[in-house]
Write a protein that holds these residues in place. Structure first.
Motif, short mmCIF file in Angstrom:
data_model
loop_
_atom_site.label_atom_id
_atom_site.label_comp_id
_atom_site.label_asym_id
_atom_site.label_seq_id
_atom_site.Cartn_x
_atom_site.Cartn_y
_atom_site.Cartn_z
N TYR A 1 0.84 -1.20 0.00
CA TYR A 1 0.00 0.00 0.00
C TYR A 1 0.87 1.25 0.00
O TYR A 1 1.83 1.36 0.76
CB TYR A 1 -0.93 0.00 1.22
CG TYR A 1 -2.04 -1.01 1.08
CD1 TYR A 1 -3.24 -0.68 0.46
CD2 TYR A 1 -1.86 -2.31 1.54
CE1 TYR A 1 -4.25 -1.62 0.31
CE2 TYR A 1 -2.87 -3.27 1.38
CZ TYR A 1 -4.05 -2.91 0.78
OH TYR A 1 -5.05 -3.86 0.62
N ARG A 2 0.50 2.18 -0.86
CA ARG A 2 1.20 3.46 -0.93
C ARG A 2 0.69 4.40 0.16
O ARG A 2 -0.30 4.10 0.84
CB ARG A 2 1.00 4.09 -2.32
CG ARG A 2 1.53 3.22 -3.47
CD ARG A 2 1.34 3.91 -4.81
NE ARG A 2 1.75 3.07 -5.93
CZ ARG A 2 2.99 2.99 -6.40
NH1 ARG A 2 3.94 3.71 -5.83
NH2 ARG A 2 3.27 2.21 -7.43
N ASN B 1 1.11 -8.33 -11.25
CA ASN B 1 2.45 -7.91 -10.87
C ASN B 1 3.17 -8.85 -9.90
O ASN B 1 4.36 -8.66 -9.62
CB ASN B 1 2.39 -6.51 -10.21
CG ASN B 1 2.38 -5.39 -11.25
OD1 ASN B 1 3.10 -5.45 -12.25
ND2 ASN B 1 1.55 -4.39 -11.00
N ASP C 1 3.41 -3.12 -7.84
CA ASP C 1 4.29 -2.79 -8.96
C ASP C 1 5.72 -3.16 -8.56
O ASP C 1 6.19 -2.78 -7.47
CB ASP C 1 4.20 -1.30 -9.27
CG ASP C 1 5.17 -0.89 -10.35
OD1 ASP C 1 4.87 -1.09 -11.53
OD2 ASP C 1 6.26 -0.39 -9.99
N ARG D 1 -5.14 -8.74 -5.14
CA ARG D 1 -5.59 -7.47 -5.72
C ARG D 1 -4.72 -7.01 -6.88
O ARG D 1 -5.09 -6.06 -7.57
CB ARG D 1 -5.62 -6.38 -4.64
CG ARG D 1 -6.61 -6.64 -3.51
CD ARG D 1 -6.72 -5.46 -2.60
NE ARG D 1 -7.18 -4.26 -3.32
CZ ARG D 1 -7.28 -3.06 -2.79
NH1 ARG D 1 -6.94 -2.88 -1.52
NH2 ARG D 1 -7.68 -2.03 -3.50
N ASP D 2 -3.59 -7.66 -7.09
CA ASP D 2 -2.69 -7.23 -8.16
C ASP D 2 -1.95 -8.44 -8.74
O ASP D 2 -0.72 -8.47 -8.79
CB ASP D 2 -1.69 -6.21 -7.60
CG ASP D 2 -1.00 -5.40 -8.70
OD1 ASP D 2 -1.32 -5.62 -9.88
OD2 ASP D 2 -0.15 -4.56 -8.36
N SER E 1 -3.68 3.62 -1.72
CA SER E 1 -3.91 2.79 -2.90
C SER E 1 -3.02 1.55 -2.86
O SER E 1 -1.90 1.58 -2.34
CB SER E 1 -3.63 3.58 -4.18
OG SER E 1 -2.27 3.99 -4.24
N HIS E 2 -3.54 0.47 -3.41
CA HIS E 2 -2.81 -0.80 -3.39
C HIS E 2 -1.95 -0.94 -4.63
O HIS E 2 -2.37 -0.59 -5.73
CB HIS E 2 -3.79 -1.98 -3.32
CG HIS E 2 -3.12 -3.31 -3.24
ND1 HIS E 2 -2.81 -4.06 -4.35
CD2 HIS E 2 -2.67 -4.02 -2.17
CE1 HIS E 2 -2.21 -5.18 -3.97
NE2 HIS E 2 -2.13 -5.19 -2.66
N SER E 3 -0.75 -1.45 -4.45
CA SER E 3 0.15 -1.66 -5.60
C SER E 3 1.23 -2.68 -5.25
O SER E 3 1.85 -2.60 -4.19
CB SER E 3 0.82 -0.35 -6.02
OG SER E 3 1.77 -0.58 -7.05
N PHE F 1 7.92 -0.46 -7.13
CA PHE F 1 7.49 -0.02 -5.80
C PHE F 1 7.88 -1.05 -4.74
O PHE F 1 8.41 -0.70 -3.67
CB PHE F 1 5.97 0.19 -5.80
CG PHE F 1 5.38 0.48 -4.45
CD1 PHE F 1 5.68 1.65 -3.77
CD2 PHE F 1 4.53 -0.44 -3.84
CE1 PHE F 1 5.14 1.91 -2.52
CE2 PHE F 1 3.99 -0.19 -2.60
CZ PHE F 1 4.30 0.99 -1.93
#
Length: 339
Positions: free
Chosen positions: A68-69, A101, A77, A97-98, A73-75, A80
């Protein structure tokens, strides 16, 4: 084998302290130092806390959560993840959720060489068998695990049973509240509020706002059993309901504001009492092969005791804390003879 080694390691550190809710470096320092002094050697932390937690406790393992940033927001990447994963142990948060990636993020972590332990922290049974993970962090009150788990499981959120939507901590403010009187007071406050917002002969904007309040009152009445605790209700009131009311109305006269304040106050009492009663009812008949709550037992004592002493399928229990007192309670139950 690696799975056996990790399971043995975690069983040797049965209680993990989760610092994710601690805000501010001074609070983090205080709690981590206190926990280390009590013998804790494994922590679960947000990625932005992990390096500091490692510095505060020599020889500790910090499971750093990445996913989480700062804006929420979730990421996952890969860039990141690589940037945030600065320690030797990394947990990817909510990988479902991703999915796109995950593979590349895991590959980057393994290629870098500094990450020695890789796992996931999620609320679901996300495919550990496909990704050669070292550990999974899953809700402690989820399904019991069998002996064929592909990697050890750490039980998280020991005070929240999501399936039954109950929060396993007693709310002291409800202990002396007469339930019938509280319900009657809430019903009367609802009646007064509905009467105030059942308006005729007003401008269109005021009419729309009043209708919205009437619908809100009806929705909240239905939602009373859905709040697992009073704190969940308070967060929704402050974070969502309050701002929406301010958006609907430029201003409220003092009488109307007092009526709404009284309604939310009386509603809050009923929500807290309902959540408390539902939690204790659940704990008195928990099923799952779990022993029931005793009449004189605190909910959080019961929850920690059952998880620490009666859930061998969980390699360790990660206890979310707000203070040194929370650390002391978890360690005291760990050291106690089983109750």
């Amino acid at each position: 084998d690696r799975t056996g080694d990790m399971t043995s390691f975690l069983h040797g550190h049965r209680v993990i302290i989760n610092t994710s809710r601690l805000l501010g470096e001074s609070r983090l320092s205080e709690v981590v130092k206190h926990a280390v002094g009590g013998g804790v050697r494994v922590f679960e932390s947000r990625a932005d806390q992990s390096s500091r937690a490692s510095e505060l406790g020599g020889g500790v393992t910090v499971l750093a959560k990445v996913g989480y940033r700062d804006d929420g927001s979730h990421s996952l990447d890969p860039d990141f993840v690589e940037k945030m994963a600065t320690g030797a142990a990394v947990l990817l948060e909510d990988p479902e959720r991703d999915e796109g990636n995950v593979e590349e993020a895991l590959a980057r972590l393994r290629k870098g060489g500094k990450t020695k332990l890789i796992g996931v922290a999620t609320t679901g049974d996300w495919g550990a068998e496909r990704h050669d993970l070292d550990v999974r962090v899953l809700p402690a009150w989820g399904p019991r695990r069998d002996d064929e788990e592909v990697c050890p499981v750490i039980g998280s959120m020991p005070f929240l049973c999501e399936e039954n939507n109950v929060y396993l901590k007693d709310d002291a403010s409800t202990l002396d509240v007469d339930r019938r009187e509280a319900r009657d007071a809430y019903v009367e406050a609802s009646r007064v509020a509905l009467e105030r917002f059942n308006v005729d002969g007003v401008d269109e904007e005021t009419r729309i706002g009043a209708e919205w309040i009437v619908q809100l009152i009806a929705d909240l009445n239905r939602a009373i059993p859905q709040f697992p605790s009073g704190s969940h209700f308070d967060r929704e009131l402050v974070g969502q309901i309050g701002p929406m009311i301010h958006e609907k109305f430029d201003g409220l006269d003092d009488d109307t504001a007092d009526i709404l304040f009284d309604f939310f106050k009386k509603l809050g009492v009923v929500v807290k009492c309902t959540a408390q009663d539902r939690a204790r009812d659940f704990a008195k008949d928990p099923g799952r092969g779990t022993r029931p709550l005793l009449d004189d037992q605190h909910l959080d004592d019961w929850a920690l005791n059952e998880l620490i002493h009666h859930r061998p399928d969980l390699a360790a229990i990660s206890v979310d804390v707000d203070s040194t007192a929370d650390v002391d309670k978890a360690l005291a139950i760990l050291m106690q003879e089983d109750k």
